[in-house]
Write a protein that holds these residues in place. Structure first.
Motif, mmCIF file in Angstrom:
data_model
loop_
_atom_site.group_PDB
_atom_site.id
_atom_site.type_symbol
_atom_site.label_atom_id
_atom_site.label_comp_id
_atom_site.label_asym_id
_atom_site.label_seq_id
_atom_site.Cartn_x
_atom_site.Cartn_y
_atom_site.Cartn_z
ATOM 1 N N ASN A 19 0.824 -1.203 0.000
ATOM 2 C CA ASN A 19 0.000 0.000 0.000
ATOM 3 C C ASN A 19 0.863 1.260 0.000
ATOM 4 N N ILE A 20 1.927 1.270 0.805
ATOM 5 C CA ILE A 20 2.826 2.422 0.842
ATOM 6 C C ILE A 20 3.582 2.552 -0.471
ATOM 7 N N CYS A 21 4.033 1.444 -1.026
ATOM 8 C CA CYS A 21 4.737 1.491 -2.311
ATOM 9 C C CYS A 21 3.821 1.979 -3.433
ATOM 10 N N THR A 22 2.539 1.686 -3.349
ATOM 11 C CA THR A 22 1.593 2.200 -4.339
ATOM 12 C C THR A 22 1.545 3.725 -4.264
ATOM 13 N N GLY A 23 1.554 4.290 -3.064
ATOM 14 C CA GLY A 23 1.575 5.743 -2.916
ATOM 15 C C GLY A 23 2.843 6.371 -3.451
ATOM 16 N N LEU A 24 3.932 5.634 -3.376
ATOM 17 C CA LEU A 24 5.199 6.155 -3.886
ATOM 18 C C LEU A 24 5.328 6.024 -5.397
ATOM 19 N N ALA A 26 2.979 4.928 -7.885
ATOM 20 C CA ALA A 26 1.841 4.966 -8.816
ATOM 21 C C ALA A 26 2.161 5.934 -9.954
ATOM 22 N N GLN A 27 2.000 5.477 -11.178
ATOM 23 C CA GLN A 27 2.330 6.282 -12.345
ATOM 24 C C GLN A 27 1.074 6.548 -13.162
ATOM 25 N N ALA A 28 0.811 7.821 -13.422
ATOM 26 C CA ALA A 28 -0.351 8.195 -14.218
ATOM 27 C C ALA A 28 -0.239 7.631 -15.632
ATOM 28 N N SER A 29 0.964 7.625 -16.198
ATOM 29 C CA SER A 29 1.144 7.131 -17.569
ATOM 30 C C SER A 29 0.852 5.635 -17.668
ATOM 31 N N TYR A 30 1.226 4.865 -16.652
ATOM 32 C CA TYR A 30 0.973 3.425 -16.666
ATOM 33 C C TYR A 30 -0.511 3.127 -16.513
ATOM 34 N N ALA A 31 -1.179 3.845 -15.613
ATOM 35 C CA ALA A 31 -2.610 3.622 -15.389
ATOM 36 C C ALA A 31 -3.419 4.010 -16.619
ATOM 37 N N ALA A 32 -2.942 4.990 -17.377
ATOM 38 C CA ALA A 32 -3.674 5.460 -18.552
ATOM 39 C C ALA A 32 -3.492 4.554 -19.768
ATOM 40 N N GLY A 41 -1.481 10.037 -10.191
ATOM 41 C CA GLY A 41 -0.206 9.376 -9.920
ATOM 42 C C GLY A 41 0.157 9.425 -8.450
ATOM 43 N N GLY A 42 1.402 9.065 -8.176
ATOM 44 C CA GLY A 42 1.872 9.018 -6.796
ATOM 45 C C GLY A 42 3.003 10.000 -6.553
ATOM 46 N N TRP A 43 3.824 9.692 -5.569
ATOM 47 C CA TRP A 43 4.915 10.566 -5.160
ATOM 48 C C TRP A 43 5.844 10.887 -6.331
ATOM 49 N N LEU A 44 6.183 9.885 -7.133
ATOM 50 C CA LEU A 44 7.107 10.108 -8.245
ATOM 51 C C LEU A 44 6.511 10.966 -9.358
ATOM 52 N N ASP A 45 5.191 11.062 -9.414
ATOM 53 C CA ASP A 45 4.516 11.949 -10.372
ATOM 54 C C ASP A 45 4.185 13.300 -9.723
ATOM 55 N N HIS A 46 4.824 13.592 -8.594
ATOM 56 C CA HIS A 46 4.651 14.853 -7.861
ATOM 57 C C HIS A 46 3.238 15.039 -7.322
ATOM 58 N N HIS A 47 2.542 13.965 -7.094
ATOM 59 C CA HIS A 47 1.240 14.005 -6.426
ATOM 60 C C HIS A 47 1.475 13.482 -5.014
ATOM 61 N N TYR A 48 2.046 14.356 -4.176
ATOM 62 C CA TYR A 48 2.568 13.945 -2.882
ATOM 63 C C TYR A 48 1.490 13.511 -1.897
ATOM 64 N N ILE A 49 0.303 14.041 -2.026
ATOM 65 C CA ILE A 49 -0.765 13.698 -1.089
ATOM 66 C C ILE A 49 -1.184 12.231 -1.205
ATOM 67 N N GLN A 50 -0.876 11.593 -2.349
ATOM 68 C CA GLN A 50 -1.269 10.190 -2.538
ATOM 69 C C GLN A 50 -0.637 9.296 -1.477
ATOM 70 N N GLN A 54 -2.606 6.798 1.073
ATOM 71 C CA GLN A 54 -2.272 5.376 1.241
ATOM 72 C C GLN A 54 -1.989 5.063 2.709
ATOM 73 N N LEU A 55 -1.268 5.937 3.401
ATOM 74 C CA LEU A 55 -0.995 5.727 4.824
ATOM 75 C C LEU A 55 -2.277 5.772 5.643
ATOM 76 N N ALA A 56 -3.178 6.700 5.312
ATOM 77 C CA ALA A 56 -4.464 6.776 6.022
ATOM 78 C C ALA A 56 -5.272 5.500 5.798
ATOM 79 N N GLY A 57 -5.258 4.989 4.578
ATOM 80 C CA GLY A 57 -5.953 3.733 4.285
ATOM 81 C C GLY A 57 -5.370 2.562 5.063
ATOM 82 N N SER A 58 -4.053 2.516 5.165
ATOM 83 C CA SER A 58 -3.407 1.440 5.935
ATOM 84 C C SER A 58 -3.764 1.539 7.413
ATOM 85 N N CYS A 59 -3.724 2.751 7.962
ATOM 86 C CA CYS A 59 -4.085 2.940 9.381
ATOM 87 C C CYS A 59 -5.539 2.556 9.629
#
Length: 145
Positions: A19-24, A26-32, A41-50, A54-59
């Protein structure tokens, strides 16, 4: 008990890391790639809140599992014959002997207060015992035989 620890390691720890790795990662280009899905996207796509989502979902999942397990165990406490623990005599003798009538591991020492161990009853058990006695006489560690 060992199987329960493997289940925890596989599902709880594996799910949390995934779940945490998904937040880090996640790629918009791959999902599209399917032509329909649009995600920021996720952290690597500069969507830092993702990562926070993911952490909130895990908790939330950990909290839900904890409280539901606690509620189920609390209800079990009031059901006659439905308990988590066995009687003290069964704990002292061992669950293998009590529930199945045999030892799972013949090299485990039995409490001296219980008296001598039962003698082997099958040819296989007798062969294992003879092999261990021979290896002890030759100075080999019998627990590894």
């Amino acid at each position: 008990m060992t199987a329960l620890m493997y289940i925890f390691a596989a599902h709880a720890i594996g799910g949390l890391v995934g779940n945490i790795c998904t937040g880090l990662f996640a790629q918009a280009s791959y999902a599209a790639a399917d032509g329909h899905t649009v995600i920021p996207g996720g952290w690597l796509d500069h969507h830092y809140i993702q990562l926070g989502h993911q952490l909130a979902g895990s908790c939330a999942g950990i909290a839900y599992s904890f409280f539901m397990t606690t509620a189920i165990l609390w209800v079990m406490h009031f059901i006659p014959g439905c308990c988590l623990r066995t009687d003290e005599d069964s704990e002292i003798l061992g669950m293998d002997e009590t529930w199945m009538g045999e030892y799972a591991y013949h090299y485990v020492a039995v409490d001296p207060e219980l008296g001598p161990r039962p003698q082997p009853t099958t040819r296989l058990e007798q062969g294992i015992l003879n092999m261990r006695r021979r290896s002890q006489a030759n100075g080999v560690d019998a627990a590894n035989v």
